[in-house]
Design a protein around this motif. Structure first.
Motif, short mmCIF file in Angstrom:
data_model
loop_
_atom_site.label_atom_id
_atom_site.label_comp_id
_atom_site.label_asym_id
_atom_site.label_seq_id
_atom_site.Cartn_x
_atom_site.Cartn_y
_atom_site.Cartn_z
N ARG A 6 -0.10 -7.90 4.71
CA ARG A 6 1.22 -7.73 4.12
C ARG A 6 1.25 -8.10 2.64
O ARG A 6 0.60 -9.05 2.22
N VAL A 7 2.04 -7.36 1.88
CA VAL A 7 2.38 -7.72 0.51
C VAL A 7 3.70 -8.46 0.62
O VAL A 7 4.69 -7.87 1.05
N LYS A 8 3.74 -9.73 0.26
CA LYS A 8 4.94 -10.52 0.48
C LYS A 8 5.59 -11.04 -0.80
O LYS A 8 6.80 -11.12 -0.90
N LYS A 9 4.77 -11.41 -1.78
CA LYS A 9 5.31 -12.07 -2.97
C LYS A 9 5.95 -11.07 -3.93
O LYS A 9 5.50 -9.94 -4.06
N LYS A 15 3.82 -5.75 -9.33
CA LYS A 15 2.56 -5.20 -9.82
C LYS A 15 2.33 -3.80 -9.26
O LYS A 15 1.93 -2.88 -9.98
N VAL A 16 2.62 -3.61 -7.98
CA VAL A 16 2.46 -2.29 -7.37
C VAL A 16 3.46 -1.30 -7.97
O VAL A 16 3.12 -0.16 -8.27
N PHE A 17 4.71 -1.74 -8.18
CA PHE A 17 5.72 -0.86 -8.77
C PHE A 17 5.35 -0.44 -10.19
O PHE A 17 5.47 0.72 -10.55
N GLU A 18 4.90 -1.39 -11.00
CA GLU A 18 4.64 -1.12 -12.41
C GLU A 18 3.33 -0.37 -12.65
O GLU A 18 3.26 0.50 -13.51
N SER A 39 -10.96 -5.94 1.04
CA SER A 39 -11.64 -5.49 2.25
C SER A 39 -10.75 -4.66 3.18
O SER A 39 -11.24 -3.90 4.00
N HIS A 40 -9.43 -4.82 3.09
CA HIS A 40 -8.51 -4.03 3.91
C HIS A 40 -7.20 -3.80 3.16
O HIS A 40 -6.90 -4.49 2.20
N PHE A 41 -6.44 -2.81 3.61
CA PHE A 41 -5.19 -2.48 2.94
C PHE A 41 -4.15 -3.59 3.16
O PHE A 41 -4.26 -4.40 4.08
N ARG A 42 -3.14 -3.59 2.28
CA ARG A 42 -1.97 -4.46 2.46
C ARG A 42 -0.75 -3.59 2.24
O ARG A 42 -0.74 -2.71 1.39
N VAL A 43 0.29 -3.84 3.00
CA VAL A 43 1.49 -3.02 2.92
C VAL A 43 2.73 -3.91 2.79
O VAL A 43 2.79 -5.00 3.36
N GLY A 44 3.67 -3.45 1.99
CA GLY A 44 4.98 -4.08 1.88
C GLY A 44 6.03 -3.07 2.31
O GLY A 44 5.90 -1.87 2.03
N GLU A 70 -0.25 2.04 14.44
CA GLU A 70 -0.90 3.15 15.14
C GLU A 70 -1.82 3.95 14.22
O GLU A 70 -2.83 4.49 14.65
N LEU A 71 -1.48 4.01 12.93
CA LEU A 71 -2.27 4.77 11.96
C LEU A 71 -3.37 3.93 11.28
O LEU A 71 -4.12 4.46 10.45
N LYS A 72 -3.45 2.67 11.62
CA LYS A 72 -4.34 1.73 10.94
C LYS A 72 -5.79 2.23 10.76
O LYS A 72 -6.34 2.11 9.67
N PRO A 73 -6.43 2.82 11.77
CA PRO A 73 -7.82 3.27 11.58
C PRO A 73 -7.97 4.38 10.54
O PRO A 73 -9.04 4.52 9.93
N GLN A 74 -6.93 5.18 10.32
CA GLN A 74 -7.02 6.30 9.38
C GLN A 74 -6.59 5.94 7.96
O GLN A 74 -6.71 6.75 7.06
N LEU A 75 -6.06 4.73 7.75
CA LEU A 75 -5.55 4.35 6.44
C LEU A 75 -6.68 3.93 5.50
O LEU A 75 -7.67 3.33 5.93
N LYS A 76 -6.52 4.26 4.24
CA LYS A 76 -7.45 3.86 3.19
C LYS A 76 -7.44 2.33 3.11
O LYS A 76 -6.39 1.71 3.09
N GLN A 77 -8.61 1.72 3.03
CA GLN A 77 -8.69 0.26 3.15
C GLN A 77 -8.62 -0.50 1.82
O GLN A 77 -8.30 -1.68 1.81
N ASP A 78 -8.90 0.14 0.70
CA ASP A 78 -8.99 -0.59 -0.57
C ASP A 78 -7.75 -0.39 -1.45
O ASP A 78 -7.87 -0.05 -2.62
N CYS A 79 -6.56 -0.61 -0.88
CA CYS A 79 -5.35 -0.42 -1.68
C CYS A 79 -4.21 -1.29 -1.16
O CYS A 79 -4.24 -1.79 -0.04
N ASP A 80 -3.25 -1.49 -2.03
CA ASP A 80 -1.96 -2.09 -1.66
C ASP A 80 -0.94 -0.97 -1.77
O ASP A 80 -0.98 -0.18 -2.70
N PHE A 81 -0.01 -0.90 -0.82
CA PHE A 81 1.06 0.08 -0.95
C PHE A 81 2.37 -0.46 -0.43
O PHE A 81 2.41 -1.37 0.40
N ILE A 82 3.45 0.07 -0.99
CA ILE A 82 4.81 -0.31 -0.63
C ILE A 82 5.48 0.91 -0.02
O ILE A 82 5.42 2.00 -0.60
N VAL A 83 6.12 0.74 1.12
CA VAL A 83 6.88 1.81 1.76
C VAL A 83 8.36 1.46 1.60
O VAL A 83 8.80 0.39 2.03
N ILE A 84 9.11 2.36 0.96
CA ILE A 84 10.55 2.16 0.76
C ILE A 84 11.28 3.20 1.60
O ILE A 84 11.03 4.40 1.46
N ALA A 85 12.16 2.74 2.47
CA ALA A 85 12.93 3.64 3.32
C ALA A 85 14.18 4.10 2.59
O ALA A 85 14.87 3.31 1.97
#
Length: 115
Positions: A6-9, A15-18, A39-44, A70-85
């Motif tokens: 998780r991206v929490k701070k 940093k991801v936005f900018e 080593s693995h992705f992080r998501v906010g 459910e999509l975890k095995p197919q996700l790119k591992q070397d990135c941080d991403f934010i999902v905004i609904a």
């Protein structure tokens, strides 16, 4: 999803936005930044007050989190991403939520083609 995924701070979100690239569809916006040393992705996950009350927002977050698990095995591992609904996501079923999330993750090149 474990805390290490998780991206929490606030500073990490900013940093991801900018510095990140964004992609969107009618239901979601995704910001993504490459992190080759990771080593693995992080998501906010961000769900605004336009979605509804706290119960509705938590309901949407749970569906997004479950779809990503459910999509975890197919996700790119070397990135941080934010999902905004966006507000259009509030009336969707679980299958529709996952379908639209897959679409926007493919646009952002976070999800591999075989998913």
């Amino acid at each position: 999803m474990r805390k290490s995924y998780r991206v929490k701070k606030e500073a990490e979100f900013q940093k991801v936005f900018e510095q990140g690239k964004s992609c969107a569809n009618h239901q979601f916006v995704v910001y993504m930044i490459e992190k080759p040393q990771q080593s693995h992705f992080r998501v906010g996950i961000s769900v605004g007050k336009k979605i509804g009350n706290a119960v509705a927002r938590n309901w949407v977050k749970r569906r997004i989190r479950q779809s990503l698990t459910e999509l975890k095995p197919q996700l790119k591992q070397d990135c941080d991403f934010i999902v905004i609904a966006r507000p259009a996501v509030s009336g969707l079923s679980m299958a529709e939520t996952k379908q639209h999330l897959v679409h926007v993750l493919r646009l952002a090149h976070i999800l591999q083609k075989d998913a």
